[in-house]
Motif scaffolding. Sequence first.
Motif, mmCIF file in Angstrom:
data_model
loop_
_atom_site.group_PDB
_atom_site.id
_atom_site.type_symbol
_atom_site.label_atom_id
_atom_site.label_comp_id
_atom_site.label_asym_id
_atom_site.label_seq_id
_atom_site.Cartn_x
_atom_site.Cartn_y
_atom_site.Cartn_z
ATOM 1 N N ALA A 120 0.811 -1.172 0.198
ATOM 2 C CA ALA A 120 -0.110 -0.143 0.025
ATOM 3 C C ALA A 120 0.840 1.273 -0.007
ATOM 4 N N ASP A 121 0.538 2.150 -0.465
ATOM 5 C CA ASP A 121 1.047 3.619 -0.558
ATOM 6 C C ASP A 121 1.106 4.099 0.683
ATOM 7 N N ALA A 122 -0.125 4.001 1.489
ATOM 8 C CA ALA A 122 -0.318 4.856 2.516
ATOM 9 C C ALA A 122 -1.260 3.959 3.408
ATOM 10 N N LEU A 123 -1.179 4.207 4.794
ATOM 11 C CA LEU A 123 -1.837 3.465 5.938
ATOM 12 C C LEU A 123 -2.643 4.628 6.557
ATOM 13 N N ILE A 124 -4.046 4.247 6.855
ATOM 14 C CA ILE A 124 -4.603 5.104 7.648
ATOM 15 C C ILE A 124 -5.057 4.400 8.907
ATOM 16 N N LEU A 125 -4.311 4.717 10.054
ATOM 17 C CA LEU A 125 -4.708 3.674 11.131
ATOM 18 C C LEU A 125 -5.960 4.374 11.811
ATOM 19 N N ASP A 126 -6.780 3.675 12.010
ATOM 20 C CA ASP A 126 -8.202 4.342 12.566
ATOM 21 C C ASP A 126 -8.316 4.088 13.893
ATOM 22 N N LEU A 127 -8.769 5.362 14.614
ATOM 23 C CA LEU A 127 -9.210 5.471 15.839
ATOM 24 C C LEU A 127 -10.701 5.741 15.967
ATOM 25 N N GLU A 128 -11.528 5.695 14.880
ATOM 26 C CA GLU A 128 -12.687 6.094 14.819
ATOM 27 C C GLU A 128 -13.659 5.141 14.627
ATOM 28 N N ASP A 129 -14.175 4.816 13.390
ATOM 29 C CA ASP A 129 -15.258 3.984 13.374
ATOM 30 C C ASP A 129 -15.005 2.364 13.487
ATOM 31 N N ALA A 130 -13.671 2.252 13.194
ATOM 32 C CA ALA A 130 -13.345 0.713 13.425
ATOM 33 C C ALA A 130 -12.854 0.451 14.902
ATOM 34 N N VAL A 131 -13.018 1.328 15.865
ATOM 35 C CA VAL A 131 -12.528 1.239 16.955
ATOM 36 C C VAL A 131 -13.550 1.056 18.163
ATOM 37 N N ALA A 132 -13.874 0.012 19.122
ATOM 38 C CA ALA A 132 -15.088 0.122 19.924
ATOM 39 C C ALA A 132 -14.875 1.567 20.945
ATOM 40 N N PRO A 133 -15.621 1.962 21.470
ATOM 41 C CA PRO A 133 -15.336 3.214 22.411
ATOM 42 C C PRO A 133 -14.505 2.735 23.796
ATOM 43 N N ASP A 134 -14.428 1.671 24.242
ATOM 44 C CA ASP A 134 -13.763 1.144 25.241
ATOM 45 C C ASP A 134 -12.405 0.687 25.047
ATOM 46 N N ALA A 135 -12.067 0.662 23.675
ATOM 47 C CA ALA A 135 -10.832 0.283 23.052
ATOM 48 C C ALA A 135 -10.016 1.667 22.495
ATOM 49 N N LYS A 136 -10.614 2.770 22.548
ATOM 50 C CA LYS A 136 -9.954 3.872 21.760
ATOM 51 C C LYS A 136 -8.655 4.414 22.572
ATOM 52 N N PRO A 137 -8.648 4.263 23.742
ATOM 53 C CA PRO A 137 -7.484 4.724 24.504
ATOM 54 C C PRO A 137 -6.329 3.839 24.226
ATOM 55 N N ALA A 138 -6.541 2.620 24.150
ATOM 56 C CA ALA A 138 -5.345 1.885 24.047
ATOM 57 C C ALA A 138 -4.912 1.805 22.391
ATOM 58 N N ALA A 139 -6.119 2.013 21.506
ATOM 59 C CA ALA A 139 -5.898 2.121 20.042
ATOM 60 C C ALA A 139 -4.968 3.314 19.760
ATOM 61 N N ARG A 140 -5.216 4.369 20.589
ATOM 62 C CA ARG A 140 -4.471 5.730 20.486
ATOM 63 C C ARG A 140 -3.248 5.430 20.639
ATOM 64 N N GLU A 141 -2.835 4.751 21.839
ATOM 65 C CA GLU A 141 -1.174 4.469 21.959
ATOM 66 C C GLU A 141 -0.664 3.671 21.060
ATOM 67 N N ALA A 142 -1.164 2.474 20.482
ATOM 68 C CA ALA A 142 -0.614 1.804 19.496
ATOM 69 C C ALA A 142 -0.380 2.324 18.351
ATOM 70 N N ALA A 143 -1.426 3.462 17.741
ATOM 71 C CA ALA A 143 -1.084 4.193 16.690
ATOM 72 C C ALA A 143 -0.074 5.175 16.731
ATOM 73 N N CYS A 144 -0.017 5.692 17.924
ATOM 74 C CA CYS A 144 1.119 6.663 18.220
ATOM 75 C C CYS A 144 2.560 6.060 18.185
ATOM 76 N N ALA A 145 2.408 4.735 18.739
ATOM 77 C CA ALA A 145 3.648 3.944 18.890
ATOM 78 C C ALA A 145 3.996 3.648 17.369
ATOM 79 N N ALA A 146 3.218 3.084 16.647
ATOM 80 C CA ALA A 146 3.418 2.773 15.161
ATOM 81 C C ALA A 146 4.045 4.001 14.642
#
Length: 278
Positions: free
Chosen positions: A20-46
Motif C-alpha cells: 500500500a502507498d499509505a496506511l490510515i490507522l483508524d481510531l474512529e469507526d473501526a474501534v469500539a469506545p472502550d478500546a479507543k485509549p489503547a488504540a490511540r497509544e498503539a497508533a502513536c507508537a506505530a
Amino acid sequence: MLYLPASNERALEKAKTLPADALILDLEDAVAPDAKPAAREAACAAARSGDYGDRELTIRINAAGTQWHDDDLAAVSAAGPDAIVVPKVDSADAVRALVAAMEALGAPEHTKLWAMVETPRAMLHAEEIGAASERLTVFVMGTNDLAKELFAEHVPGRAPLLTGLSLALLAARATGTAILDGVFNDVKDTEGFLAECRQGRELGFDGKTLIHPGQVEAANRAFAPSEAAVADARGIVEAWEAGRGAGVVTYNGRMVERLHVDTAERTLALHEAISSRS
C-alpha cells in the motif's frame, strides 16, 4: 490507502509488508469506545517506530465534538505521523481551527492534515476547505457518510453520489489538493470493486481508500498506467520533442498540443514513481 483498526495488533504488524502507498490507522469507526485509549497509544507508537518503510503513515482521529477528539489530537500531534486524518471537515473555519490546534500542540512540520469530506455542506464548500491552509494536502472522500446524509442508495455506478464526487474533484484541482476516492464496502464483490476503481481513475481521483488488505493489489493495478498508456505517452513526448517546439505535431494520426504533452509527462512520472517502489 488502506484503513486499519489501530486496536488490532496483528493488522498493524501485517501492514508492514503490504504494497500500500499509505496506511490510515483508524481510531474512529473501526474501534469500539472502550478500546479507543489503547488504540490511540498503539497508533502513536506505530507512527514513532519507523517500521513502515516508505508508506505514508497517517492516523484518523475521532471527529471534533466527540469525547475523544481533544485527546486524540494532542497525542497524535506529539507522535508526528505523516498526516492526521480528520472526519467530518465541512468548513474553512474547521480547517483553520484544526491547523491552529496542531501547531499549538507541537505537531512537526511534516505532519499534514488530511480532511475527510463526507457531508453535503462539505461538497458545497469544498473549494473553501481546500484553500483554507497549506497544511491541508489531501481530501479523503467519505462516501458512506455522504450517501447517508443524502438519503441515497449504494448502487453500481454511484449515480446518486456523482455530483458530490465531481464537486470535490473540481475543488481539489482548483486548490492543488490531492483527493482519494471512498471505500468499496463489499470485499467479496471483486467485479464491483474493480469497476469502482476504474470509475475513480477515469473521474480523476489520485487513489482509492480501502478497507481490506485483499483490495490493495487490484487498486494498485487499476490506478497505475497500463503498458499501452505508458508506450503512448512516450510516443507523444518523443513526437513533440522531434517537432522542436512547432506548437502542434501529429502522433499516430492524432494532433498533439502542449496540453497532451503535459498529460503524457504526468503519466510517465507516475509510471516511474511506481516502478521505483517495486
